[in-house]
Design a protein around this motif. Sequence first.
Motif, mmCIF file in Angstrom:
data_model
loop_
_atom_site.group_PDB
_atom_site.id
_atom_site.type_symbol
_atom_site.label_atom_id
_atom_site.label_comp_id
_atom_site.label_asym_id
_atom_site.label_seq_id
_atom_site.Cartn_x
_atom_site.Cartn_y
_atom_site.Cartn_z
ATOM 1 N N ASP A 108 39.051 45.764 -36.928
ATOM 2 C CA ASP A 108 39.206 45.925 -38.370
ATOM 3 C C ASP A 108 38.172 46.847 -39.005
ATOM 4 O O ASP A 108 38.415 47.412 -40.064
ATOM 5 C CB ASP A 108 39.112 44.562 -39.062
ATOM 6 N N CYS A 109 36.984 46.968 -38.379
ATOM 7 C CA CYS A 109 35.880 47.734 -38.962
ATOM 8 C C CYS A 109 35.071 48.429 -37.877
ATOM 9 O O CYS A 109 35.098 48.031 -36.712
ATOM 10 C CB CYS A 109 34.937 46.819 -39.743
ATOM 11 N N ILE A 110 34.295 49.424 -38.315
ATOM 12 C CA ILE A 110 33.333 50.103 -37.452
ATOM 13 C C ILE A 110 31.958 49.560 -37.816
ATOM 14 O O ILE A 110 31.618 49.479 -39.006
ATOM 15 C CB ILE A 110 33.385 51.630 -37.683
ATOM 16 N N PRO A 111 31.127 49.160 -36.828
ATOM 17 C CA PRO A 111 29.804 48.625 -37.156
ATOM 18 C C PRO A 111 28.880 49.693 -37.737
ATOM 19 O O PRO A 111 28.846 50.820 -37.249
ATOM 20 C CB PRO A 111 29.279 48.088 -35.833
ATOM 21 N N VAL A 141 33.516 51.406 -42.432
ATOM 22 C CA VAL A 141 32.240 51.102 -41.796
ATOM 23 C C VAL A 141 31.660 49.895 -42.525
ATOM 24 O O VAL A 141 31.544 49.893 -43.748
ATOM 25 C CB VAL A 141 31.270 52.296 -41.884
ATOM 26 N N ILE A 142 31.302 48.858 -41.763
ATOM 27 C CA ILE A 142 30.734 47.648 -42.373
ATOM 28 C C ILE A 142 29.249 47.581 -42.056
ATOM 29 O O ILE A 142 28.830 47.798 -40.920
ATOM 30 C CB ILE A 142 31.487 46.369 -41.914
ATOM 31 N N SER A 143 28.453 47.343 -43.115
ATOM 32 C CA SER A 143 27.001 47.267 -42.979
ATOM 33 C C SER A 143 26.508 46.070 -43.772
ATOM 34 O O SER A 143 27.205 45.549 -44.635
ATOM 35 C CB SER A 143 26.337 48.526 -43.540
ATOM 36 N N VAL A 144 25.285 45.644 -43.458
ATOM 37 C CA VAL A 144 24.630 44.592 -44.237
ATOM 38 C C VAL A 144 23.294 45.163 -44.699
ATOM 39 O O VAL A 144 22.538 45.729 -43.912
ATOM 40 C CB VAL A 144 24.421 43.309 -43.399
ATOM 41 N N VAL A 145 23.017 45.017 -45.999
ATOM 42 C CA VAL A 145 21.759 45.497 -46.567
ATOM 43 C C VAL A 145 21.099 44.357 -47.331
ATOM 44 O O VAL A 145 21.770 43.455 -47.818
ATOM 45 C CB VAL A 145 21.967 46.710 -47.502
ATOM 46 N N MET A 189 30.646 43.336 -53.372
ATOM 47 C CA MET A 189 29.627 42.998 -52.393
ATOM 48 C C MET A 189 29.465 41.494 -52.356
ATOM 49 O O MET A 189 29.249 40.866 -53.378
ATOM 50 C CB MET A 189 28.288 43.629 -52.779
ATOM 51 N N SER A 190 29.567 40.943 -51.156
ATOM 52 C CA SER A 190 29.396 39.497 -51.013
ATOM 53 C C SER A 190 28.108 39.209 -50.239
ATOM 54 O O SER A 190 27.715 39.948 -49.354
ATOM 55 C CB SER A 190 30.605 38.895 -50.298
ATOM 56 N N GLN A 191 27.464 38.111 -50.598
ATOM 57 C CA GLN A 191 26.210 37.733 -49.956
ATOM 58 C C GLN A 191 26.514 36.939 -48.680
ATOM 59 O O GLN A 191 27.388 36.080 -48.668
ATOM 60 C CB GLN A 191 25.365 36.900 -50.910
ATOM 61 N N ILE A 192 25.790 37.257 -47.612
ATOM 62 C CA ILE A 192 25.991 36.573 -46.332
ATOM 63 C C ILE A 192 24.637 36.209 -45.730
ATOM 64 O O ILE A 192 23.594 36.683 -46.150
ATOM 65 C CB ILE A 192 26.825 37.434 -45.346
ATOM 66 N N MET A 193 24.700 35.352 -44.693
ATOM 67 C CA MET A 193 23.495 34.887 -44.012
ATOM 68 C C MET A 193 23.379 35.580 -42.650
ATOM 69 O O MET A 193 24.328 36.164 -42.140
ATOM 70 C CB MET A 193 23.548 33.366 -43.815
ATOM 71 N N LEU A 194 22.226 35.435 -42.020
ATOM 72 C CA LEU A 194 21.967 35.942 -40.687
ATOM 73 C C LEU A 194 22.973 35.342 -39.704
ATOM 74 O O LEU A 194 23.276 34.153 -39.777
ATOM 75 C CB LEU A 194 20.532 35.573 -40.284
ATOM 76 N N CYS A 195 23.524 36.153 -38.829
ATOM 77 C CA CYS A 195 24.453 35.757 -37.765
ATOM 78 C C CYS A 195 25.849 35.355 -38.260
ATOM 79 O O CYS A 195 26.629 34.795 -37.494
ATOM 80 C CB CYS A 195 23.877 34.636 -36.901
ATOM 81 N N ARG A 212 31.165 47.764 -47.441
ATOM 82 C CA ARG A 212 32.250 48.405 -46.683
ATOM 83 C C ARG A 212 32.454 49.787 -47.264
ATOM 84 O O ARG A 212 32.715 49.932 -48.448
ATOM 85 C CB ARG A 212 33.545 47.617 -46.809
ATOM 86 N N LYS A 213 32.332 50.798 -46.414
ATOM 87 C CA LYS A 213 32.517 52.177 -46.860
ATOM 88 C C LYS A 213 33.577 52.827 -45.995
ATOM 89 O O LYS A 213 33.527 52.733 -44.774
ATOM 90 C CB LYS A 213 31.217 52.969 -46.751
ATOM 91 N N ASN A 214 34.499 53.474 -46.638
ATOM 92 C CA ASN A 214 35.524 54.221 -45.924
ATOM 93 C C ASN A 214 35.113 55.680 -45.942
ATOM 94 O O ASN A 214 35.282 56.361 -46.946
ATOM 95 C CB ASN A 214 36.889 54.023 -46.600
ATOM 96 N N GLU A 215 34.541 56.149 -44.861
ATOM 97 C CA GLU A 215 33.981 57.503 -44.796
ATOM 98 C C GLU A 215 34.928 58.470 -44.094
ATOM 99 O O GLU A 215 34.550 59.192 -43.183
ATOM 100 C CB GLU A 215 32.623 57.474 -44.103
#
Length: 191
Positions: free
Chosen positions: A15-18, A48-52, A1-7, A39-42
Amino acid sequence: MSQIMLCDKLCSVEDCIPGTGVYLRHGYIYSSLAGYVLRKNEGEELPVISVVRETETQLLPDVGAIVTCKVTSINPRFAKVHILYVGSTPLKDRFRGTIRKEDVRATEKDKVETYKSFRPGDIVLAKVISLGDVQSNYLLTTAENELGVVVAHSEAGAQMVPISWCEMQCPRTHTKEFRKVARVQPEYLQA
């Protein structure tokens, strides 16, 4: 898990599903909040890429995961435990688990006596075999050589030393106590 900023731009829609915490713009997926990328491969072709947010990144025990737990109580049918770690990651919330008598070891299951395998306060390595929910516990097993008691204290208060797969000894009083001892693998030992 990597930390990211808004936008922050995360990846292309090729490459991914939102998932949650993201939005689409001009063929790219962007973060809609500051936090961590999951990132979850369901079962899809694309993950599927999500931000929490950090508070939402709670790791949960999953089937097959090796967990470290502390025995809270025992009875003739099972041992109750609190799950402290999943792998090497400490848990923020307290999860309860149960190690049933038949899940203590792989052989001679009918001869297992819970009080000869665990005592309250023991630290145990176990594997999750069934998920719990709010009302129930996770079902755990120690039926592998690498699973079982890793830390135990004697009545004298000293940390006991394993002397076989089923016994530990107090270094002060030299009394022996029965336990289902784990054969700890080198990767779990701290240098």
